[in-house]
Write an enzyme that holds these catalytic residues in place. Structure first.
Site, mmCIF file in Angstrom:
data_model
loop_
_atom_site.group_PDB
_atom_site.id
_atom_site.type_symbol
_atom_site.label_atom_id
_atom_site.label_comp_id
_atom_site.label_asym_id
_atom_site.label_seq_id
_atom_site.Cartn_x
_atom_site.Cartn_y
_atom_site.Cartn_z
ATOM 1 N N LYS A 28 31.560 30.156 35.676
ATOM 2 C CA LYS A 28 32.237 31.216 36.451
ATOM 3 C C LYS A 28 32.230 32.520 35.678
ATOM 4 C CE LYS A 28 33.416 28.755 40.067
ATOM 5 N NZ LYS A 28 32.753 29.006 41.360
ATOM 6 N N ARG A 29 31.252 32.645 34.800
ATOM 7 C CA ARG A 29 31.058 33.879 34.023
ATOM 8 C C ARG A 29 32.320 34.268 33.249
ATOM 9 N NH1 ARG A 29 27.000 31.537 35.633
ATOM 10 N NH2 ARG A 29 25.290 32.650 36.670
ATOM 11 N N ALA A 65 33.801 38.074 33.419
ATOM 12 C CA ALA A 65 33.673 38.681 34.762
ATOM 13 C C ALA A 65 35.015 39.139 35.311
ATOM 14 C CB ALA A 65 33.020 37.692 35.715
ATOM 15 N N LEU A 67 39.099 39.118 36.416
ATOM 16 C CA LEU A 67 40.014 38.251 37.149
ATOM 17 C C LEU A 67 39.239 37.207 37.956
ATOM 18 C CD1 LEU A 67 42.844 37.757 38.573
ATOM 19 C CD2 LEU A 67 42.136 39.509 40.202
ATOM 20 N N LEU A 69 38.543 35.837 40.983
ATOM 21 C CA LEU A 69 38.823 36.376 42.322
ATOM 22 C C LEU A 69 39.288 35.285 43.281
ATOM 23 C CD1 LEU A 69 35.889 38.939 42.458
ATOM 24 C CD2 LEU A 69 38.326 39.480 42.391
ATOM 25 N N GLY A 113 38.923 42.815 34.597
ATOM 26 C CA GLY A 113 39.871 42.274 33.628
ATOM 27 C C GLY A 113 39.219 41.913 32.302
ATOM 28 N N GLU A 116 39.491 45.020 30.496
ATOM 29 C CA GLU A 116 40.907 45.193 30.137
ATOM 30 C C GLU A 116 41.262 44.329 28.922
ATOM 31 O OE1 GLU A 116 43.687 46.055 33.601
ATOM 32 O OE2 GLU A 116 42.306 44.610 34.490
ATOM 33 N N GLU A 136 37.050 46.764 40.355
ATOM 34 C CA GLU A 136 38.281 46.761 41.154
ATOM 35 C C GLU A 136 38.144 47.719 42.330
ATOM 36 O OE1 GLU A 136 38.159 46.805 37.868
ATOM 37 O OE2 GLU A 136 39.751 45.565 37.012
ATOM 38 N N ARG A 139 36.324 46.104 45.051
ATOM 39 C CA ARG A 139 36.996 44.908 45.605
ATOM 40 C C ARG A 139 38.268 45.279 46.362
ATOM 41 N NH1 ARG A 139 32.638 43.105 44.553
ATOM 42 N NH2 ARG A 139 32.040 42.409 42.463
ATOM 43 N N GLY A 144 44.920 45.626 36.663
ATOM 44 C CA GLY A 144 46.219 44.952 36.641
ATOM 45 C C GLY A 144 46.551 44.340 35.292
HETATM 46 C C1 1HE Z 1 33.381 34.495 39.792
HETATM 47 C C2 1HE Z 1 33.673 35.751 39.240
HETATM 48 C C3 1HE Z 1 35.008 36.213 39.322
HETATM 49 C C4 1HE Z 1 31.580 35.360 38.942
HETATM 50 N N1 1HE Z 1 35.910 35.415 39.927
HETATM 51 N N2 1HE Z 1 34.313 33.746 40.387
HETATM 52 N N3 1HE Z 1 35.315 40.866 38.835
HETATM 53 C C5 1HE Z 1 34.235 41.179 39.545
HETATM 54 O O1 1HE Z 1 34.304 41.772 40.610
HETATM 55 C C6 1HE Z 1 32.930 40.725 38.969
HETATM 56 C C7 1HE Z 1 32.300 39.714 39.921
HETATM 57 N N4 1HE Z 1 31.147 39.063 39.298
HETATM 58 C C8 1HE Z 1 29.912 39.619 39.277
HETATM 59 O O2 1HE Z 1 29.701 40.755 39.656
HETATM 60 C C9 1HE Z 1 28.809 38.758 38.749
HETATM 61 O O3 1HE Z 1 29.224 37.405 38.857
HETATM 62 C C10 1HE Z 1 28.454 39.044 37.249
HETATM 63 C C11 1HE Z 1 27.768 40.419 37.142
HETATM 64 C C12 1HE Z 1 29.687 39.021 36.359
HETATM 65 C C13 1HE Z 1 27.505 37.938 36.754
HETATM 66 O O4 1HE Z 1 26.381 37.816 37.629
HETATM 67 P P1 1HE Z 1 25.522 36.477 37.589
HETATM 68 O O5 1HE Z 1 24.343 36.694 38.523
HETATM 69 O O6 1HE Z 1 25.218 36.105 36.185
HETATM 70 O O7 1HE Z 1 26.472 35.304 38.165
HETATM 71 P P2 1HE Z 1 26.885 34.986 39.664
HETATM 72 O O8 1HE Z 1 25.792 34.171 40.312
HETATM 73 O O9 1HE Z 1 27.307 36.192 40.406
HETATM 74 O O10 1HE Z 1 28.185 34.097 39.475
HETATM 75 C C14 1HE Z 1 28.116 32.746 39.015
HETATM 76 C C15 1HE Z 1 29.358 32.043 39.541
HETATM 77 O O11 1HE Z 1 30.518 32.653 38.981
HETATM 78 C C16 1HE Z 1 29.509 32.184 41.046
HETATM 79 O O12 1HE Z 1 30.149 31.013 41.517
HETATM 80 P P3 1HE Z 1 29.313 29.787 42.206
HETATM 81 O O13 1HE Z 1 30.366 28.797 42.563
HETATM 82 O O14 1HE Z 1 28.596 30.421 43.369
HETATM 83 O O15 1HE Z 1 28.348 29.310 41.164
HETATM 84 C C17 1HE Z 1 30.448 33.350 41.185
HETATM 85 O O16 1HE Z 1 31.152 33.349 42.413
HETATM 86 C C18 1HE Z 1 31.373 33.101 40.023
HETATM 87 N N5 1HE Z 1 32.078 34.283 39.590
HETATM 88 N N6 1HE Z 1 32.540 36.263 38.726
HETATM 89 C C19 1HE Z 1 35.561 34.229 40.438
HETATM 90 N N7 1HE Z 1 35.390 37.370 38.803
HETATM 91 C C20 1HE Z 1 44.350 41.677 36.233
HETATM 92 S S1 1HE Z 1 43.519 42.564 37.342
HETATM 93 C C21 1HE Z 1 41.844 42.438 36.974
HETATM 94 C C22 1HE Z 1 41.063 42.815 38.176
HETATM 95 C C23 1HE Z 1 39.640 42.417 38.045
HETATM 96 O O17 1HE Z 1 39.178 41.882 37.084
HETATM 97 S S2 1HE Z 1 38.695 42.813 39.422
HETATM 98 C C24 1HE Z 1 37.074 42.483 38.921
HETATM 99 C C25 1HE Z 1 36.676 41.086 39.254
#
Ligand code: 1HE
Length: 263
Positions: A28-29, A65, A67, A69, A113, A116, A136, A139, A144
């Site tokens: 889950k990265r 990656a 929070l 999500l 996060g 962060e 964020e 999304r 946070g």
């Molecule tokens: C996740 C998450 C996650 C990956 N929560 N499951 N963060 C984001 O918006 C970043 C979202 N992630 C991405 O943009 C990409 O995953 C990455 C650039 C980080 C990596 O890409 P990649 O091609 O290496 O991996 P992937 O194929 O996108 O993801 C592999 C799996 O990890 C996949 O799940 P699967 O079940 O389909 O294998 C993804 O859904 C999962 N995954 N990132 C849940 N973040 C306190 S407030 C903080 C607010 C925030 O942090 S908002 C930003 C959230």
């Protein structure tokens, strides 16, 4: 080597004065769920006394990656969301204002996060593959985990606004130039540098380490009059410690290393 791993997704090993925390959820990265955030807090708050520095890194192709999500994909609950954010604040405060310095090795995604979390550490090393983003904005949520306090202090409010409004991603070089990290190294070189820096930081006198972690950031943000007074009090506390006396005496007796020129 002692295993202090507190929960799935966090691997913690202690060897002598250094604790190594690995975000270990690569499928889950290394997205941070509640258990991992609480686990980070627990680990840094209960390190064995012999530990004098921490190295934090991520398993797989990415540092973090952000929070998990999946955890915001339920029924809307305002009070629960506030407490979720406060829980991240507590954990990251425990990192920033803990007993020992934390050195982060950043590679691949350092996003949301994850950025962060990195911002709460004391020394950040970016490998070439690192990219920094605040998705964020895309999304429909907001920082946070204390990021809106810490990240503008590193890279400035205008760049944070640009990243959040447009989805702009910073390369390792851009992040270094902007102040998001102190070091930029080749891929695969981060952990060795972090261990080297951790050994150096572990050798700092206890009172100096306390001053650098706890007093310095507060002095830097204080009204200058309060800052100067706090500095004088902190400096006198450090300087009058037996360890400071011994270290100064060692230098004067030519037993201590000189300051070295940059490589
Ligand atoms: C996740 C998450 C996650 C990956 N929560 N499951 N963060 C984001 O918006 C970043 C979202 N992630 C991405 O943009 C990409 O995953 C990455 C650039 C980080 C990596 O890409 P990649 O091609 O290496 O991996 P992937 O194929 O996108 O993801 C592999 C799996 O990890 C996949 O799940 P699967 O079940 O389909 O294998 C993804 O859904 C999962 N995954 N990132 C849940 N973040 C306190 S407030 C903080 C607010 C925030 O942090 S908002 C930003 C959230």
């Amino acid at each position: 080597m002692t295993d202090l791993s507190p929960c799935p997704g966090l691997a913690v090993h202690v060897e002598d004065a250094i604790a190594v925390i690995r975000l270990a959820r690569p499928a889950k990265r290394n997205a941070l769920n509640e258990a991992m955030v609480a686990g980070l807090s627990k680990v840094v708050s209960s390190l064995p006394v012999a530990v004098r520095a921490v190295v934090l890194h991520g398993e797989g192709d990415h540092f973090c990656a952000g929070l998990d999500l999946g955890e915001v994909d339920g029924e809307p609950d305002l009070a629960a969301a506030i407490h979720h954010s406060l829980g991240w604040h507590r954990a990251f405060q425990d990192i920033q204002f803990g007993r020992v310095p934390v050195i982060a090795v950043l590679h691949g995604a350092v996003v949301g996060g994850g950025f962060e979390l990195a911002a709460a550490t004391h020394i950040r090393i970016a490998e070439q593959s690192a990219f920094f983003a605040l998705p964020e904005g895309q999304r429909g949520i907001f920082l946070g985990g204390g990021g809106s306090v810490r990240i503008p202090r590193l890279i400035g409010t205008p760049l944070v606004q640009d990243m959040m409004l447009t989805g702009r991603t910073l390369s390792a070089d851009e992040a270094k130039a902007a102040g998001a990290c102190q070091y930029r190294v080749a891929d695969g070189a981060g952990l060795a540098l972090a261990m080297d820096l951790a050994c150096k930081a572990a050798g700092i006198a206890d009172m100096t380490r306390f001053a650098v972690i706890h007093a310095l950031p507060r002095i830097a943000e204080a009204d200058p009059h309060i800052g100067y007074l706090t500095e004088a009090l902190m400096a006198s506390a450090a300087q009058t410690m037996p360890e400071a006396k011994a270290r100064v005496r060692d230098f004067l007796a030519k037993r201590a290393a000189k300051v070295s020129r940059p490589d």
